[in-house]
Motif scaffolding. Structure first.
Motif, PDB file in Angstrom:
ATOM      1  N   GLU A  45       0.825  -1.212   0.000  1.00 36.98           N
ATOM      2  CA  GLU A  45       0.000   0.000   0.000  1.00 36.98           C
ATOM      3  C   GLU A  45       0.859   1.261   0.000  1.00 36.98           C
ATOM      4  N   LEU A  46       1.994   1.203   0.680  1.00 38.03           N
ATOM      5  CA  LEU A  46       2.904   2.347   0.659  1.00 38.03           C
ATOM      6  C   LEU A  46       3.427   2.587  -0.754  1.00 38.03           C
ATOM      7  N   MET A  47       3.794   1.507  -1.448  1.00 41.37           N
ATOM      8  CA  MET A  47       4.262   1.656  -2.830  1.00 41.37           C
ATOM      9  C   MET A  47       3.147   2.186  -3.722  1.00 41.37           C
ATOM     10  N   THR A  48       1.925   1.723  -3.500  1.00 34.50           N
ATOM     11  CA  THR A  48       0.785   2.213  -4.271  1.00 34.50           C
ATOM     12  C   THR A  48       0.619   3.716  -4.077  1.00 34.50           C
ATOM     13  N   LEU A  49       0.685   4.168  -2.823  1.00 37.88           N
ATOM     14  CA  LEU A  49       0.521   5.589  -2.527  1.00 37.88           C
ATOM     15  C   LEU A  49       1.688   6.417  -3.055  1.00 37.88           C
ATOM     16  N   LEU A  50       2.903   5.891  -2.899  1.00 37.21           N
ATOM     17  CA  LEU A  50       4.082   6.622  -3.350  1.00 37.21           C
ATOM     18  C   LEU A  50       4.088   6.802  -4.863  1.00 37.21           C
ATOM     19  N   LEU A  51       3.748   5.732  -5.574  1.00 38.28           N
ATOM     20  CA  LEU A  51       3.806   5.785  -7.029  1.00 38.28           C
ATOM     21  C   LEU A  51       2.619   6.531  -7.611  1.00 38.28           C
ATOM     22  N   ALA A  52       1.419   6.183  -7.164  1.00 38.37           N
ATOM     23  CA  ALA A  52       0.220   6.822  -7.703  1.00 38.37           C
ATOM     24  C   ALA A  52       0.155   8.293  -7.304  1.00 38.37           C
ATOM     25  N   GLY A  53       0.451   8.592  -6.050  1.00 37.18           N
ATOM     26  CA  GLY A  53       0.356   9.965  -5.568  1.00 37.18           C
ATOM     27  C   GLY A  53       1.431  10.872  -6.119  1.00 37.18           C
ATOM     28  N   ASN A  54       2.532  10.296  -6.550  1.00 33.75           N
ATOM     29  CA  ASN A  54       3.638  11.098  -7.059  1.00 33.75           C
ATOM     30  C   ASN A  54       3.487  11.381  -8.548  1.00 33.75           C
ATOM     31  N   GLU A  55       3.419  10.326  -9.335  1.00 34.78           N
ATOM     32  CA  GLU A  55       3.387  10.459 -10.792  1.00 34.78           C
ATOM     33  C   GLU A  55       2.182  11.258 -11.285  1.00 34.78           C
ATOM     34  N   THR A  56       1.010  10.881 -10.815  1.00 37.72           N
ATOM     35  CA  THR A  56      -0.217  11.493 -11.331  1.00 37.72           C
ATOM     36  C   THR A  56      -0.310  12.972 -10.961  1.00 37.72           C
ATOM     37  N   THR A  57      -0.005  13.298  -9.719  1.00 41.63           N
ATOM     38  CA  THR A  57      -0.115  14.681  -9.269  1.00 41.63           C
ATOM     39  C   THR A  57       0.880  15.574  -9.987  1.00 41.63           C
ATOM     40  N   ALA A  58       2.097  15.068 -10.209  1.00 39.76           N
ATOM     41  CA  ALA A  58       3.114  15.856 -10.916  1.00 39.76           C
ATOM     42  C   ALA A  58       2.646  16.199 -12.325  1.00 39.76           C
ATOM     43  N   SER A  59       2.095  15.224 -13.040  1.00 39.82           N
ATOM     44  CA  SER A  59       1.629  15.486 -14.405  1.00 39.82           C
ATOM     45  C   SER A  59       0.451  16.453 -14.414  1.00 39.82           C
ATOM     46  N   ALA A  60      -0.478  16.282 -13.473  1.00 34.49           N
ATOM     47  CA  ALA A  60      -1.643  17.169 -13.409  1.00 34.49           C
ATOM     48  C   ALA A  60      -1.215  18.610 -13.166  1.00 34.49           C
ATOM     49  N   MET A  61      -0.276  18.824 -12.258  1.00 37.93           N
ATOM     50  CA  MET A  61       0.199  20.177 -11.979  1.00 37.93           C
ATOM     51  C   MET A  61       0.941  20.758 -13.176  1.00 37.93           C
ATOM     52  N   ALA A  62       1.703  19.928 -13.879  1.00 34.54           N
ATOM     53  CA  ALA A  62       2.442  20.396 -15.050  1.00 34.54           C
ATOM     54  C   ALA A  62       1.487  20.838 -16.155  1.00 34.54           C
ATOM     55  N   TRP A  63       0.420  20.051 -16.380  1.00 29.97           N
ATOM     56  CA  TRP A  63      -0.572  20.448 -17.378  1.00 29.97           C
ATOM     57  C   TRP A  63      -1.202  21.803 -17.009  1.00 29.97           C
ATOM     58  N   ALA A  64      -1.549  21.954 -15.735  1.00 32.18           N
ATOM     59  CA  ALA A  64      -2.190  23.204 -15.309  1.00 32.18           C
ATOM     60  C   ALA A  64      -1.259  24.392 -15.514  1.00 32.18           C
ATOM     61  N   LEU A  65      -0.012  24.240 -15.126  1.00 31.22           N
ATOM     62  CA  LEU A  65       0.943  25.338 -15.281  1.00 31.22           C
ATOM     63  C   LEU A  65       1.139  25.681 -16.759  1.00 31.22           C
ATOM     64  N   TYR A  66       1.116  24.660 -17.606  1.00 28.31           N
ATOM     65  CA  TYR A  66       1.226  24.883 -19.046  1.00 28.31           C
ATOM     66  C   TYR A  66       0.058  25.720 -19.574  1.00 28.31           C
ATOM     67  N   TRP A  67      -1.165  25.303 -19.263  1.00 28.61           N
ATOM     68  CA  TRP A  67      -2.335  26.004 -19.800  1.00 28.61           C
ATOM     69  C   TRP A  67      -2.438  27.430 -19.258  1.00 28.61           C
ATOM     70  N   ILE A  68      -2.101  27.601 -17.992  1.00 30.33           N
ATOM     71  CA  ILE A  68      -2.170  28.933 -17.384  1.00 30.33           C
ATOM     72  C   ILE A  68      -1.263  29.912 -18.129  1.00 30.33           C
ATOM     73  N   HIS A  69      -0.109  29.425 -18.592  1.00 30.51           N
ATOM     74  CA  HIS A  69       0.836  30.316 -19.264  1.00 30.51           C
ATOM     75  C   HIS A  69       0.721  30.241 -20.790  1.00 30.51           C
ATOM     76  N   ARG A  70       0.002  29.267 -21.283  1.00 25.86           N
ATOM     77  CA  ARG A  70      -0.306  29.221 -22.710  1.00 25.86           C
ATOM     78  C   ARG A  70      -1.376  30.253 -23.058  1.00 25.86           C
ATOM     79  N   LEU A  71      -2.269  30.499 -22.099  1.00 25.77           N
ATOM     80  CA  LEU A  71      -3.402  31.394 -22.330  1.00 25.77           C
ATOM     81  C   LEU A  71      -3.340  32.554 -21.331  1.00 25.77           C
ATOM     82  N   PRO A  72      -2.850  33.725 -21.741  1.00 23.38           N
ATOM     83  CA  PRO A  72      -2.656  34.858 -20.819  1.00 23.38           C
ATOM     84  C   PRO A  72      -3.926  35.264 -20.078  1.00 23.38           C
ATOM     85  N   GLU A  73      -5.090  35.145 -20.737  1.00 21.58           N
ATOM     86  CA  GLU A  73      -6.321  35.558 -20.070  1.00 21.58           C
ATOM     87  C   GLU A  73      -6.652  34.644 -18.889  1.00 21.58           C
ATOM     88  N   VAL A  74      -6.274  33.374 -18.978  1.00 18.76           N
ATOM     89  CA  VAL A  74      -6.493  32.443 -17.866  1.00 18.76           C
ATOM     90  C   VAL A  74      -5.606  32.842 -16.687  1.00 18.76           C
TER      91      VAL A  74
END
Length: 460
Positions: free
Chosen positions: A255-284
């Motif tokens: 369960e620790l490995m599940t949390l470490l892997l799932a909580g790390n990889e997925t959240t990092a990608s989600a935050m990266a996408w958000a940061l990309y769109w925020i700066h891709r679109l100045p009005e956002v």
């Protein structure tokens, strides 16, 4: 048996397409069959069906153990990473028991405890980056998410074991960072240990080193229990099921490995996408900064989490490129009709999260990034489902969204960023998830004038 809306491309080519270009594979298939199609992406004698109709997915995910049963064995692709006792692979009563033990640390007052961890780590990581030089946003956000999950899960703040775990987990996940490297998870015949320099051999050695660190930590905690510790490992070690039994050492590890892997990889990608769109679109970006500024210099973390436009930006980021492309597998238990098609017992069903999020009837102009969608309409849990649904909905959803919002608020309040390239980011397979192919290259142009990053104080 007549198959439902079968994709006629040879199975070996379908499997290759699914590994190398999953987005292209799904978008081509849905042009032929908008709501349901039969795929040959896995080696199986069973019929494998993709469903991208929200009400039908709801029917599938809310009829567990009746018409449709969760099928942990079909998630065996995750076995090398997470282990036999992972929530990903358990079924029935064992899954229910384990989920009840894992859920509590991710809800309620625990969020306030995590808020200070999230903001402090975000501040620390980005303060060490040079200005005016390109950097990979996803790499740095993965550094943040890994440190957050290590502190939240293990309660490790520093020290040799913390550094070793952090370093080895980063190396292990980078083994599968490209579609080609991800093929080792999908094609078992490639899983050969040909020495420490071979991809699978390197993975196995890193996994063994991580296991040794985890088992040592568990043994030390059991030898010297500390009732004042509030990290997830301590809470899991003290948890008891309905019969009063604690989790075994192997269950804890998995369960620790599940949390470490799932909580790390997925959240990092989600935050990266958000940061990309925020700066891709100045009005956002402008709208988001105006909303953040209404909270002042020292906002309460719960106030940040409740900001409507910030929430809409995070949701839209998860809609356009959901990190998880499919729901976990279900298997048909008895002959059933779906969308006018008869499905036989044994048929494997996947709800296609990516294609649901791309439906024109739900999201007009689905390729465009429009956070306002989530301010103008309330979507059902089966129309917007980045964390899956039913009994296998992600247990870490609340923490992931909380981390995403606080990290973005911290960064935007302090720094002025620019994208290093005008080239649009595309989704690319990274292991079993969808990540930005270019890792979102950015530049810190400077610090934002007259603004401080949110300084939150945890309170219990």
């Amino acid at each position: 048996m007549k198959l439902t809306n079968t994709i006629t491309t040879p199975s070996i080519i379908q499997r290759f397409q699914w590994i190398v270009d999953p987005v292209g594979y799904m978008e081509k298939a849905v042009q032929q069959y908008p709501d349901i199609f039969t795929s040959k992406i896995i080696r199986s004698k069973r019929q494998v069906v993709f469903v991208q109709h929200p009400q039908t997915i709801q029917e599938i995910l809310t009829n567990d153990r009746k018409k449709f049963a969760a099928l942990g064995e079909e998630n065996k692709i995750l076995l090398p990473l997470a282990g036999n006792n992972s929530l990903f692979l358990l079924d029935g009563e064992r899954h229910r028991r384990q989920r009840q033990l894992v859920m509590p640390p991710f809800h309620g007052d625990r969020m306030r405890v995590y808020s200070e961890i999230i903001c402090n780590i975000t501040e620390k990581v980005f303060s060490q980056l040079p200005h005016k030089k390109p950097f990979s946003a996803r790499t740095q956000l993965q550094n943040i998410s890994l440190q957050v999950i290590l502190q939240a899960v293990f309660g490790l703040l520093e020290g040799e074991r913390y550094q070793q775990l952090k370093h080895r987990l980063q190396l292990m996940m980078d083994v599968f960072e490209s579609p080609l490297a991800s093929s080792f998870l999908f094609l078992p015949f490639l899983q050969k240990d040909l020495g420490k320099w071979s991809p699978w051999g390197r993975f196995l050695r890193l996994r063994q080193q991580i296991d040794e660190l985890i088992y040592t930590e568990i043994a030390e905690r059991r030898a010297k229990p500390d009732p004042n510790r509030a990290d997830i490992l301590s809470l899991l070690m003290s948890a008891r099921d309905e019969q009063g039994n604690p989790m075994t050492v192997q269950e804890l590890r998995d369960e620790l490995m599940t949390l470490l892997l799932a909580g790390n990889e997925t959240t990092a990608s989600a935050m990266a996408w958000a940061l990309y769109w925020i700066h891709r679109l100045p009005e956002v970006r402008q709208k988001l900064l105006q909303e953040l500024d209404t909270l002042g210099d020292s906002p309460d973390p719960m106030s940040i989490a409740r900001l409507p436009y910030l929430t809409a930006v995070c949701n839209e980021s998860l809609r356009v490129y959901p990190v998880a492309m499919l729901t976990f597998a279900r298997v048909v238990q008895e002959s059933v009709e779906l969308l006018g098609y008869e499905l036989e017992p044994g048929t494997i069903l996947f709800g296609c999260i990516y294609l649901v999020h791309q439906r024109e009837d739900l999201y007009p102009q689905p390729k465009q990034f429009k956070p306002e969608r989530f301010l103008e309409r309330q979507f059902s849990p089966y129309e917007f489902m980045p964390f899956g649904g039913g009994v296998r909905r992600c247990v870490g959803e609340a923490l992931a969204m909380f981390e995403m919002k606080l990290a973005l608020a911290t960064l935007l309040s302090r720094y002025e960023f620019t994208l290093d390239s005008d080239r649009p980011e595309q989704g690319q397979r990274r292991g079993v998830t969808l990540a930005p192919a270019g890792k979102v290259k950015m530049i810190i142009a400077g610090e934002r004038e007259h603004q401080e990053s949110p300084k939150v104080v945890a309170s219990v």
